[in-house]
Design a protein around this motif. Sequence first.
Motif, PDB file in Angstrom:
ATOM      1  N   SER A 241       0.851  -1.190   0.000  1.00  0.00           N
ATOM      2  CA  SER A 241       0.000   0.000   0.000  1.00  0.00           C
ATOM      3  C   SER A 241       0.887   1.240   0.000  1.00  0.00           C
ATOM      4  CB  SER A 241      -0.919   0.005   1.222  1.00  0.00           C
ATOM      5  OG  SER A 241      -0.164   0.118   2.420  1.00  0.00           O
ATOM      6  N   LEU A 242       0.297   2.359  -0.389  1.00  0.00           N
ATOM      7  CA  LEU A 242       1.024   3.629  -0.415  1.00  0.00           C
ATOM      8  C   LEU A 242       0.441   4.556   0.645  1.00  0.00           C
ATOM      9  CD1 LEU A 242       1.247   4.269  -4.272  1.00  0.00           C
ATOM     10  CD2 LEU A 242       2.751   2.895  -2.813  1.00  0.00           C
ATOM     11  N   LEU A 243       1.293   5.348   1.252  1.00  0.00           N
ATOM     12  CA  LEU A 243       0.854   6.307   2.256  1.00  0.00           C
ATOM     13  C   LEU A 243       1.156   7.709   1.740  1.00  0.00           C
ATOM     14  CD1 LEU A 243      -0.378   6.380   5.155  1.00  0.00           C
ATOM     15  CD2 LEU A 243       1.955   6.795   5.979  1.00  0.00           C
TER      16      LEU A 243
ATOM     17  N   LEU B  56      -7.740   9.425  -8.503  1.00  0.00           N
ATOM     18  CA  LEU B  56      -6.807   8.301  -8.513  1.00  0.00           C
ATOM     19  C   LEU B  56      -7.370   7.093  -9.251  1.00  0.00           C
ATOM     20  CD1 LEU B  56      -5.282   8.547  -4.915  1.00  0.00           C
ATOM     21  CD2 LEU B  56      -4.156   9.047  -7.096  1.00  0.00           C
ATOM     22  N   GLY B  57      -8.647   7.122  -9.586  1.00  0.00           N
ATOM     23  CA  GLY B  57      -9.203   6.075 -10.437  1.00  0.00           C
ATOM     24  C   GLY B  57     -10.071   5.079  -9.699  1.00  0.00           C
ATOM     25  N   THR B  58     -10.907   4.377 -10.465  1.00  0.00           N
ATOM     26  CA  THR B  58     -11.864   3.447  -9.873  1.00  0.00           C
ATOM     27  C   THR B  58     -11.197   2.218  -9.282  1.00  0.00           C
ATOM     28  OG1 THR B  58     -12.184   2.452 -12.059  1.00  0.00           O
ATOM     29  CG2 THR B  58     -13.728   4.179 -11.400  1.00  0.00           C
ATOM     30  N   GLY B  59     -10.009   1.875  -9.723  1.00  0.00           N
ATOM     31  CA  GLY B  59      -9.338   0.694  -9.205  1.00  0.00           C
ATOM     32  C   GLY B  59      -8.514   0.949  -7.965  1.00  0.00           C
ATOM     33  N   VAL B  60      -8.688   2.113  -7.358  1.00  0.00           N
ATOM     34  CA  VAL B  60      -7.873   2.499  -6.209  1.00  0.00           C
ATOM     35  C   VAL B  60      -8.780   2.873  -5.045  1.00  0.00           C
ATOM     36  CG1 VAL B  60      -6.209   4.198  -5.344  1.00  0.00           C
ATOM     37  CG2 VAL B  60      -5.978   3.308  -7.660  1.00  0.00           C
ATOM     38  N   GLN B  61      -8.408   2.442  -3.843  1.00  0.00           N
ATOM     39  CA  GLN B  61      -9.145   2.802  -2.638  1.00  0.00           C
ATOM     40  C   GLN B  61      -8.309   3.764  -1.801  1.00  0.00           C
ATOM     41  OE1 GLN B  61     -10.264  -0.808  -0.613  1.00  0.00           O
ATOM     42  NE2 GLN B  61     -11.920  -1.250  -2.064  1.00  0.00           N
TER      43      GLN B  61
ATOM     44  N   THR C  21      -4.612   1.935  -1.706  1.00  0.00           N
ATOM     45  CA  THR C  21      -4.411   0.565  -2.160  1.00  0.00           C
ATOM     46  C   THR C  21      -5.145   0.340  -3.461  1.00  0.00           C
ATOM     47  OG1 THR C  21      -6.329  -0.197  -0.892  1.00  0.00           O
ATOM     48  CG2 THR C  21      -4.184  -0.352   0.194  1.00  0.00           C
ATOM     49  N   GLN C  22      -4.697  -0.676  -4.196  1.00  0.00           N
ATOM     50  CA  GLN C  22      -5.468  -1.123  -5.350  1.00  0.00           C
ATOM     51  C   GLN C  22      -6.678  -1.898  -4.833  1.00  0.00           C
ATOM     52  OE1 GLN C  22      -2.198  -3.094  -7.604  1.00  0.00           O
ATOM     53  NE2 GLN C  22      -2.946  -1.846  -9.296  1.00  0.00           N
TER      54      GLN C  22
END
Length: 205
Positions: A140-142, A172-177, A196-197
């Motif tokens: 995941s990215l912070l 950030l797009g639909t595939g990203v939470q 996260t994806q």
Amino acid sequence: MALKMHGPQTAPALGERLSITGEAVRQQLVRLSDEGLVDARSEARGVGRPSQVWELTPAGNDQFPDTHAELTVQLLRTIRATLGEPALDTIIAAREQEIRSHYKAQLEPLPDWRERVDCLARIRAAEGYMADWQEAPDGSLLLVENHCPICAAATACQGFCRSELDIFRSVLGTGVQVERVEHILSGARRCAYRITQADAAAPTT
């Protein structure tokens, strides 16, 4: 104060203005530079070596009185009191749409979600949020924002914070939470968002 009142100057010019040596001024400028309050740039002035010209950074400018935050809060309170909460929601929605369009124009061409997060962090840093990002061991990215230049407005109306979280999720797009995990208004030192994806965030069966 000399830089604020008279603009960018060389150390010798400042020394002459302050009636001290240029070297003494340079030592103080180096200290202020270490604190992020001033910065130097090279400037060609005729023949010879370029001169080092010192100027205030945004952080340096922030050391001087500024009532814009108080004015913003007063305006928000006036709008709420005279026009009602729906008018304030309309203003926040208009701001959200403008920011979303601006961010999308820069993020949408990037195919990789990490590239989009990196681009978003750079945009936010340029806007004064002192933003950066890092990758956690789980992938995941912070996204971290160490400063909030709209903190006064957000304190008066937390719709601004809700709006920004919605913007992040959109651009950030639909595939990203995106999940806010630290919040300045909740007493944290900074705001931080775990990104996260969607497939990676979903539990396995």
